[in-house]
Motif scaffolding. Structure first.
Motif, PDB file in Angstrom:
ATOM      1  N   GLY A 173      53.058  24.554 -64.216  1.00 47.03           N
ATOM      2  CA  GLY A 173      51.922  25.222 -64.019  1.00 47.03           C
ATOM      3  C   GLY A 173      51.919  26.476 -63.443  1.00 47.03           C
ATOM      4  N   VAL A 174      51.159  27.618 -63.961  1.00 49.69           N
ATOM      5  CA  VAL A 174      51.224  28.906 -63.120  1.00 49.69           C
ATOM      6  C   VAL A 174      49.710  29.100 -62.712  1.00 49.69           C
ATOM      7  CG1 VAL A 174      51.802  31.514 -63.256  1.00 49.69           C
ATOM      8  CG2 VAL A 174      53.191  29.651 -64.561  1.00 49.69           C
ATOM      9  N   ASN A 175      49.213  28.960 -61.681  1.00 47.82           N
ATOM     10  CA  ASN A 175      47.838  29.279 -61.172  1.00 47.82           C
ATOM     11  C   ASN A 175      47.854  29.652 -59.736  1.00 47.82           C
ATOM     12  OD1 ASN A 175      47.884  26.775 -59.650  1.00 47.82           O
ATOM     13  ND2 ASN A 175      47.070  25.746 -61.412  1.00 47.82           N
ATOM     14  N   ASP A 176      46.705  30.006 -59.166  1.00 49.87           N
ATOM     15  CA  ASP A 176      46.812  30.227 -57.731  1.00 49.87           C
ATOM     16  C   ASP A 176      47.480  29.384 -56.990  1.00 49.87           C
ATOM     17  OD1 ASP A 176      45.859  32.604 -58.662  1.00 49.87           O
ATOM     18  OD2 ASP A 176      43.568  32.073 -58.096  1.00 49.87           O
ATOM     19  N   VAL A 199      57.152  26.435 -64.539  1.00 52.21           N
ATOM     20  CA  VAL A 199      56.958  26.012 -65.867  1.00 52.21           C
ATOM     21  C   VAL A 199      55.590  26.288 -66.501  1.00 52.21           C
ATOM     22  CG1 VAL A 199      57.180  23.923 -67.452  1.00 52.21           C
ATOM     23  CG2 VAL A 199      58.522  24.091 -65.435  1.00 52.21           C
ATOM     24  N   SER A 200      55.611  27.246 -67.474  1.00 58.34           N
ATOM     25  CA  SER A 200      54.200  27.228 -68.230  1.00 58.34           C
ATOM     26  C   SER A 200      54.161  26.379 -69.422  1.00 58.34           C
ATOM     27  CB  SER A 200      54.283  28.938 -68.831  1.00 58.34           C
ATOM     28  OG  SER A 200      52.940  28.866 -69.475  1.00 58.34           O
ATOM     29  N   LEU A 201      52.834  25.744 -69.479  1.00 64.23           N
ATOM     30  CA  LEU A 201      52.546  24.849 -70.637  1.00 64.23           C
ATOM     31  C   LEU A 201      52.112  25.431 -71.718  1.00 64.23           C
ATOM     32  CD1 LEU A 201      51.097  21.704 -68.518  1.00 64.23           C
ATOM     33  CD2 LEU A 201      53.583  22.017 -69.394  1.00 64.23           C
ATOM     34  N   LYS A 202      51.678  26.741 -71.550  1.00 60.49           N
ATOM     35  CA  LYS A 202      50.815  27.350 -72.712  1.00 60.49           C
ATOM     36  C   LYS A 202      51.586  28.630 -73.237  1.00 60.49           C
ATOM     37  CE  LYS A 202      46.430  25.904 -70.388  1.00 60.49           C
ATOM     38  NZ  LYS A 202      45.165  26.392 -70.044  1.00 60.49           N
ATOM     39  N   LYS A 213      60.981  34.788 -59.423  1.00 62.40           N
ATOM     40  CA  LYS A 213      61.270  33.424 -60.251  1.00 62.40           C
ATOM     41  C   LYS A 213      60.631  33.708 -61.321  1.00 62.40           C
ATOM     42  CE  LYS A 213      63.004  32.131 -56.248  1.00 62.40           C
ATOM     43  NZ  LYS A 213      64.544  32.201 -56.010  1.00 62.40           N
ATOM     44  N   PRO A 214      61.794  33.203 -62.462  1.00 63.77           N
ATOM     45  CA  PRO A 214      61.311  33.096 -63.907  1.00 63.77           C
ATOM     46  C   PRO A 214      60.118  32.280 -64.172  1.00 63.77           C
ATOM     47  CG  PRO A 214      63.153  32.049 -63.733  1.00 63.77           C
ATOM     48  CD  PRO A 214      62.987  32.694 -62.321  1.00 63.77           C
ATOM     49  N   ILE A 215      59.763  32.490 -65.344  1.00 61.97           N
ATOM     50  CA  ILE A 215      58.468  31.370 -65.849  1.00 61.97           C
ATOM     51  C   ILE A 215      58.730  30.924 -67.268  1.00 61.97           C
ATOM     52  CG2 ILE A 215      55.937  31.153 -66.720  1.00 61.97           C
ATOM     53  CD1 ILE A 215      55.324  33.625 -64.913  1.00 61.97           C
ATOM     54  N   LEU A 216      59.293  29.426 -67.287  1.00 64.83           N
ATOM     55  CA  LEU A 216      59.921  29.303 -68.412  1.00 64.83           C
ATOM     56  C   LEU A 216      58.654  28.348 -69.210  1.00 64.83           C
ATOM     57  CD1 LEU A 216      62.971  27.447 -66.566  1.00 64.83           C
ATOM     58  CD2 LEU A 216      62.950  29.487 -67.809  1.00 64.83           C
ATOM     59  N   LYS A 217      58.879  28.514 -70.340  1.00 59.44           N
ATOM     60  CA  LYS A 217      57.982  27.880 -71.681  1.00 59.44           C
ATOM     61  C   LYS A 217      58.525  26.447 -71.685  1.00 59.44           C
ATOM     62  CE  LYS A 217      54.430  27.991 -74.545  1.00 59.44           C
ATOM     63  NZ  LYS A 217      55.044  26.808 -75.621  1.00 59.44           N
ATOM     64  N   TYR A 218      57.382  25.582 -71.468  1.00 60.98           N
ATOM     65  CA  TYR A 218      57.628  23.888 -71.730  1.00 60.98           C
ATOM     66  C   TYR A 218      57.622  23.663 -73.298  1.00 60.98           C
ATOM     67  CZ  TYR A 218      57.614  19.106 -71.033  1.00 60.98           C
ATOM     68  OH  TYR A 218      57.964  17.571 -71.092  1.00 60.98           O
ATOM     69  N   GLY A 238      48.620  19.382 -57.478  1.00 61.05           N
ATOM     70  CA  GLY A 238      47.336  18.845 -57.638  1.00 61.05           C
ATOM     71  C   GLY A 238      46.889  18.334 -58.741  1.00 61.05           C
ATOM     72  N   SER A 239      45.749  18.873 -59.394  1.00 66.76           N
ATOM     73  CA  SER A 239      45.111  18.137 -60.841  1.00 66.76           C
ATOM     74  C   SER A 239      45.281  19.309 -61.740  1.00 66.76           C
ATOM     75  CB  SER A 239      43.561  17.772 -60.677  1.00 66.76           C
ATOM     76  OG  SER A 239      42.893  19.189 -60.206  1.00 66.76           O
ATOM     77  N   SER A 240      46.285  19.772 -61.761  1.00 69.32           N
ATOM     78  CA  SER A 240      46.794  21.072 -62.762  1.00 69.32           C
ATOM     79  C   SER A 240      47.219  20.343 -64.242  1.00 69.32           C
ATOM     80  CB  SER A 240      47.993  21.655 -62.414  1.00 69.32           C
ATOM     81  OG  SER A 240      49.097  21.018 -62.185  1.00 69.32           O
ATOM     82  N   LEU A 241      47.319  19.150 -64.435  1.00 63.83           N
ATOM     83  CA  LEU A 241      47.670  18.446 -65.559  1.00 63.83           C
ATOM     84  C   LEU A 241      46.525  17.355 -65.701  1.00 63.83           C
ATOM     85  CD1 LEU A 241      51.447  18.172 -65.659  1.00 63.83           C
ATOM     86  CD2 LEU A 241      50.069  19.916 -66.626  1.00 63.83           C
ATOM     87  N   ASP A 242      46.048  16.837 -66.880  1.00 62.02           N
ATOM     88  CA  ASP A 242      45.074  15.694 -67.010  1.00 62.02           C
ATOM     89  C   ASP A 242      46.192  14.592 -67.171  1.00 62.02           C
ATOM     90  OD1 ASP A 242      46.332  15.500 -69.746  1.00 62.02           O
ATOM     91  OD2 ASP A 242      44.585  16.808 -70.593  1.00 62.02           O
ATOM     92  N   LEU A 243      45.646  13.451 -67.296  1.00 63.08           N
ATOM     93  CA  LEU A 243      46.389  12.235 -67.113  1.00 63.08           C
ATOM     94  C   LEU A 243      47.379  12.133 -68.404  1.00 63.08           C
ATOM     95  CD1 LEU A 243      46.895   9.910 -65.288  1.00 63.08           C
ATOM     96  CD2 LEU A 243      45.322   8.432 -66.737  1.00 63.08           C
TER      97      LEU A 243
END
Length: 649
Positions: A173-176, A199-202, A213-218, A238-243
């Motif tokens: 995830g890439v957030n603050d 790792v970017s999920l989107k 550092k690089p950002i890699l697409k998942y 944290g809760s960056s991903l749902d279950l």
């Protein structure tokens, strides 16, 4: 390759081997040892400076002998050690401040010697020390002391490499919050984690870098792309991903031999704790958790705020969590009753620290003793009772049905009767899904307790509201399957599962206790509230996943064995939220069970007979009496199955 092998082997022997040094256990050099080593360095530096100056043909002054000169300079250095505390810091963590102290000490000694030298020349016409010697000696001393500290730092770092093998990690995830986590790992130079990217999920962000550092697409090729980076783990913050996302990512990571770590929300980080210390390997509980529960705090507060609350079984896994949650609603006093001395004491220490403004009374007592319970009720103006005291281990109770009668049935009878006699506002009983169509003594004893509480509500003429709550297995409770599996995995296996197809429902302890508090606000009394337990979990799948999360391969590293159903154990627990057996309430996770209440007189007569049977040495006769009160109780995989084939008189 051979050279590296021997070097690594020697390092491991000194660090962790069977020897007297065991550097691993030497957390720091004692201060006296630092002073002694520095003193030896001063002596060696003096001797080396003498050899250098003597070799270039310079003549030393003879006012003082060389030994007298050495003693004078060495004593000055020792004094400077204590004046500037050059020994005070941890050598392995030496900083610029420590280097500055060493330089200041050496410069001070040099200055003092120069002042003494020229004072002697001014008053007596003779110098005591050769200036080139002083310059060389000071330089060598400073260099030796500095090199010693740098050497210790390097050696400690090298040995620490073998103790703390760092994981090369990507943050999902890439957030603050994730960027803050990455920055903390980079700036803290963590010994445990080597952060290499996001790792970017989107989005595909090939041209973008954060913190260099690089950002890699998942995507489908993600795991192939990270092979050259030698990534060993992913971090979920944290809760960056749902279950669902979390479970899918974890499953694929484990399939590709990657570890998965989790870190709490940034708001939960402690200023006193290194951020890296909050990063833990993800647990099975993290993958079984569900959406947070919405509570009506105003209703809960209305019946707890400013009240005296009694919690039985208060030192147990469920009871202690109820204590913690009730503590947040500013009760007048919480009475914690349990017969387990050590857990009760440990809980008291925890609560005094966590809730210093809440008043507690810790009561060591057994719910089987009505006289002791009456002392508690008569001495305290109790408004609410949460009854969590119970024996709950199915196989153990199947072998000891008398104990289930004493605690689960008669203990409940004593507390319920006293609650009515002392006009308690609310009596909330904690029951279990095993009371639904019970197949074992434990479940049947809890069903008998439910029946008594229900019947008492029908008879009650006072203001007491009797409420029963029912839920299934809770994650991490004492004796539950997950801690048991963890112990088996830690000991190298095998992990034992009772049946290939056995399933169970799970919820977290805090979730269950939150619903207990909420249920306490509902109904008119006599209801049995059941909780939505979510989707069932196949225990075999749970075992496999826990082995994988521990870094092992099922059946290869850790074996799984089927040992057969235990006495009284069901293959499938009843679905508590089944619409055919329950009715909805205004809370989506709480329903009312459709259980027909029996008259107080009938229930009481049965319980009197059960109590009398418990005084005899005949477990079969006793269980037969319980079956008469709970006709839906049909034994499974138990010696008491014979009772279901004939009528017990």
């Amino acid at each position: 390759m051979q050279k590296n092998y021997f070097r690594n082997r020697i390092a491991m022997i000194f660090w962790n081997g069977d020897n007297d040094l065991q550097f691993r256990n030497l957390r720091y050099l004692p201060r006296w040892m630092v002073v002694v080593i520095d003193l030896l360095l001063v002596i060696c530096s003096y001797h080396l400076a003498f050899l250098v100056i003597d070799d270039i043909g310079s003549n030393f002054y003879e006012v003082l002998t060389l030994l007298q000169q050495a003693l004078f300079i060495i004593l000055l250095y020792v004094a400077s050690f204590f004046i500037f505390s050059t020994y005070a810091g941890l050598i392995r963590h030496s900083t610029f401040v420590d280097i500055f102290k060493i330089g200041l000490a050496c410069a001070t000694v040099m200055t003092v010697v120069v002042v003494v030298n020229y004072s002697s020349y001014f008053y007596y016409g003779e110098k005591l020390f050769l200036m080139p010697f002083l310059i060389v000696n000071t330089s060598l001393t400073f260099g030796a002391m500095l090199s010693f500290r740098l050497f210790v730092k390097k050696v400690y770092a090298s040995f620490s490499h073998y103790k703390h093998k760092r994981d090369t990690v990507l943050i999902v995830g890439v957030n603050d919050d994730n960027i803050a986590l990455a920055e903390a790992l980079v700036t803290s130079n963590s010994r445990n984690f080597n952060f290499v990217g996001f790792v970017s999920l989107k989005k595909d962000c090939k041209q973008v870098k954060i913190l260099g550092k690089p950002i890699l697409k998942y995507d489908a090729k993600f795991y192939d792309r990270i092979l050259p980076m030698k990534v060993t783990a992913l971090i979920i913050a944290g809760s960056s991903l749902d279950l669902n996302q979390k479970n899918e990512l974890v499953d694929k990571a484990l399939a590709n031999n990657l570890k998965v770590f989790s870190v709490p929300e940034i708001t939960q980080w402690s200023d006193k704790e290194d951020v890296a210390a909050t990063i833990k390997e993800i647990q099975i509980e993290d993958l079984l958790e569900r959406a947070s529960i919405q509570l009506d705090d105003s209703q809960i507060s209305s019946y707890l705020n400013g009240k005296n609350v009694l919690i039985t079984g208060g030192a147990g896994s469920i009871g202690s969590e109820i204590v913690r949650q009730v503590s947040r609603y500013q009760p007048e006093c919480i009475l914690i009753l349990d017969q387990a001395e050590s857990p009760l004491y440990e809980l008291e220490l925890e609560l005094r620290d966590a809730f210093p403004d809440v008043s507690y009374k810790v009561i060591l007592a057994d719910v089987r003793r009505k006289d002791r319970l009456e002392q508690v009720f008569s001495s305290n103006k109790i408004s609410v009772v949460f009854h969590a005291a119970a024996y709950k281990h199915v196989p153990m109770i199947e072998k000891n049905p008398k104990e289930a009668v004493g605690v689960n049935i008669l203990g409940t009878v004593h507390l319920a009767d006293l609650s009515m006699a002392y006009k308690i506002d609310r009596f909330v009983m904690i029951s279990t899904d095993k009371a639904v169509n019970p197949t074992n003594v434990m479940g049947a004893s809890k069903r008998a307790a439910e029946m008594y509480v229900q019947s008492l509500q029908q008879r009650a003429t006072g203001k007491t509201t009797f409420i029963t709550t029912r839920f299934g297995n809770v994650l991490g409770s004492n004796g539950s399957v997950i801690p048991y599996f963890k112990k088996q995995i830690e000991s190298g296996g095998p992990v034992t599962v009772t049946h290939q197809d056995i399933i169970r429902y799970f919820m977290t302890i805090p979730e269950a206790c939150q619903l207990v508090l909420q249920a306490g606000t509902m109904g008119n009394g006599g209801e049995i509230f059941v909780f939505d337990m979510g989707k069932p979990v196949k225990i075999m799948d749970l075992a496999k996943r826990m082995i994988q999360l521990s870094g092992f391969k099922p059946y290869t590293d850790i074996d799984i064995k089927i040992i057969g159903l235990r006495p009284g154990e069901k293959l499938y627990e009843e679905l508590l939220s089944d619409s055919s057996t329950s009715m909805p309430t205004h809370h989506q996770k709480i329903m009312i069970a459709k259980d027909q209440a029996i008259s107080y007189k009938d229930v009481l007569n049965h319980i009197i007979e059960i109590a009398a049977a418990a005084q005899q040495e005949n477990d079969v006769f006793l269980v037969g009496k319980i079956k008469q009160l709970v006709p839906e109780y049909i034994s499974k995989n138990s010696v008491f199955e014979l009772l279901d084939k004939k009528v017990v008189l």
